[in-house]
Structure formats: C-alpha cells, structure tokens
Design a protein around this motif. Structure first.
Motif, PDB file in Angstrom:
ATOM      1  N   GLN A  49       0.954  -1.265   0.438  1.00 45.00           N
ATOM      2  CA  GLN A  49       0.000   0.079   0.047  1.00 45.00           C
ATOM      3  C   GLN A  49       0.812   1.141   0.044  1.00 45.00           C
ATOM      4  OE1 GLN A  49      -3.321   0.235  -0.492  1.00 45.00           O
ATOM      5  NE2 GLN A  49      -3.048  -2.027  -0.751  1.00 45.00           N
ATOM      6  N   ARG A  50       2.104   1.312   0.760  1.00 47.50           N
ATOM      7  CA  ARG A  50       2.674   2.312   0.850  1.00 47.50           C
ATOM      8  C   ARG A  50       3.552   2.571  -0.342  1.00 47.50           C
ATOM      9  NH1 ARG A  50       4.125  -0.006   5.957  1.00 47.50           N
ATOM     10  NH2 ARG A  50       6.122  -0.780   5.093  1.00 47.50           N
ATOM     11  N   ARG A  51       4.031   1.447  -1.067  1.00 46.98           N
ATOM     12  CA  ARG A  51       4.558   1.587  -2.496  1.00 46.98           C
ATOM     13  C   ARG A  51       3.583   2.395  -3.692  1.00 46.98           C
ATOM     14  NH1 ARG A  51       8.335  -3.016  -4.962  1.00 46.98           N
ATOM     15  NH2 ARG A  51       9.768  -1.826  -3.495  1.00 46.98           N
ATOM     16  N   LEU A  52       2.324   1.680  -3.572  1.00 53.72           N
ATOM     17  CA  LEU A  52       1.335   2.186  -4.446  1.00 53.72           C
ATOM     18  C   LEU A  52       0.976   3.633  -4.140  1.00 53.72           C
ATOM     19  CD1 LEU A  52      -1.199  -0.567  -4.652  1.00 53.72           C
ATOM     20  CD2 LEU A  52       0.231  -0.017  -6.277  1.00 53.72           C
ATOM     21  N   ALA A  53       0.976   4.109  -2.955  1.00 52.61           N
ATOM     22  CA  ALA A  53       0.844   5.570  -2.895  1.00 52.61           C
ATOM     23  C   ALA A  53       2.084   6.128  -3.231  1.00 52.61           C
ATOM     24  CB  ALA A  53       0.722   5.715  -1.386  1.00 52.61           C
ATOM     25  N   LEU A  55       4.074   5.670  -5.752  1.00 54.38           N
ATOM     26  CA  LEU A  55       3.906   5.559  -7.176  1.00 54.38           C
ATOM     27  C   LEU A  55       2.580   6.354  -7.818  1.00 54.38           C
ATOM     28  CD1 LEU A  55       4.576   1.827  -7.992  1.00 54.38           C
ATOM     29  CD2 LEU A  55       6.185   3.866  -8.376  1.00 54.38           C
ATOM     30  N   GLU A  56       1.878   6.837  -7.181  1.00 60.67           N
ATOM     31  CA  GLU A  56       0.709   7.368  -7.601  1.00 60.67           C
ATOM     32  C   GLU A  56       0.991   8.957  -7.820  1.00 60.67           C
ATOM     33  OE1 GLU A  56      -3.100   8.378  -8.685  1.00 60.67           O
ATOM     34  OE2 GLU A  56      -2.182   6.512  -8.192  1.00 60.67           O
ATOM     35  N   GLY A  57       1.877   9.657  -7.411  1.00 60.87           N
ATOM     36  CA  GLY A  57       2.325  10.768  -7.865  1.00 60.87           C
ATOM     37  C   GLY A  57       2.971  10.875  -9.085  1.00 60.87           C
ATOM     38  N   SER A  59       2.293   8.687 -11.518  1.00 60.97           N
ATOM     39  CA  SER A  59       1.431   8.257 -12.247  1.00 60.97           C
ATOM     40  C   SER A  59       0.454   9.330 -12.786  1.00 60.97           C
ATOM     41  CB  SER A  59       0.671   7.286 -12.140  1.00 60.97           C
ATOM     42  OG  SER A  59      -0.257   6.728 -12.603  1.00 60.97           O
ATOM     43  N   ARG A  60       0.105  10.244 -11.777  1.00 63.33           N
ATOM     44  CA  ARG A  60      -0.805  11.343 -12.001  1.00 63.33           C
ATOM     45  C   ARG A  60      -0.044  12.343 -13.209  1.00 63.33           C
ATOM     46  NH1 ARG A  60      -2.080  11.473  -6.357  1.00 63.33           N
ATOM     47  NH2 ARG A  60      -0.554  13.212  -6.205  1.00 63.33           N
ATOM     48  N   GLU A  62       2.343  11.696 -15.151  1.00 66.66           N
ATOM     49  CA  GLU A  62       2.229  11.116 -16.638  1.00 66.66           C
ATOM     50  C   GLU A  62       0.971  11.151 -17.323  1.00 66.66           C
ATOM     51  OE1 GLU A  62       3.740   7.173 -16.203  1.00 66.66           O
ATOM     52  OE2 GLU A  62       5.688   7.638 -16.059  1.00 66.66           O
ATOM     53  N   ARG A  63       0.005  10.974 -16.619  1.00 64.84           N
ATOM     54  CA  ARG A  63      -1.239  10.949 -16.960  1.00 64.84           C
ATOM     55  C   ARG A  63      -1.657  12.372 -17.608  1.00 64.84           C
ATOM     56  NH1 ARG A  63      -4.393   9.491 -12.912  1.00 64.84           N
ATOM     57  NH2 ARG A  63      -3.400   7.570 -12.964  1.00 64.84           N
TER      58      ARG A  63
END
Length: 84
Positions: A49-53, A55-57, A59-60, A62-63
């Motif tokens: 969960q920490r790793r996904l959090a 990676l979210e920045g 990813s946003r 790039e989007r």
C-alpha cells in the motif's frame, strides 16, 4: 504460491493464518475452482500500500502529460504570477 479452497479456509482458518505468518507466502483462495481472493501477511500488505501511494504521484503526472494538462516552465511562471 499456496492455494486453498474457501471450504478449507472456513475449516482451518487458524492453521492457514499461522502458516501464512510463518512463511510470508501469499495464499490464493479459490471458490468453485476459480481464484477468489488472496491472503497476504499484514506487513507485506502495508508495504504494498505504501509503495502504491508513492507511485501514484508520478502516475498522475504522466497522465496529465498524456492528456495535455501540463504547462512548460514559462507558462507555469506566468500562471503563478512570476512566483516560480
């Protein structure tokens, strides 16, 4: 990866959870022969969960680039009133 039927989980939950804690190996739970869920160690789950959090920045970002919702340095400086 260990695979358990949901009926085995119902009957042997304490034992399966004990094995999971010892081995740290995820357990796939099946229902009617099909994958239904995964049991994972709590520390591993929280790490994921920490790793996904984290990676979210990116990813946003790039989007936003793909969708044309970004500014170059000059445009950002102008939009911020020169505060950059």
């Amino acid at each position: 990866m260990k695979v358990e039927r949901v009926t085995n989980l119902k009957r042997r939950a304490t034992q399966i959870l004990g094995e999971l804690r010892m081995s740290k190996e995820p357990v796939m739970i099946t229902e009617h022969g099909r994958p239904s869920a995964y049991l994972v160690d709590i520390d591993d789950y929280e790490f994921m969960q920490r790793r996904l959090a984290l990676l979210e920045g990116p990813s946003r970002g790039e989007r936003a680039l793909q969708e044309g919702r970004s500014l170059d340095h000059q445009a950002a400086r102008k939009a911020s009133g020169g505060a950059l």
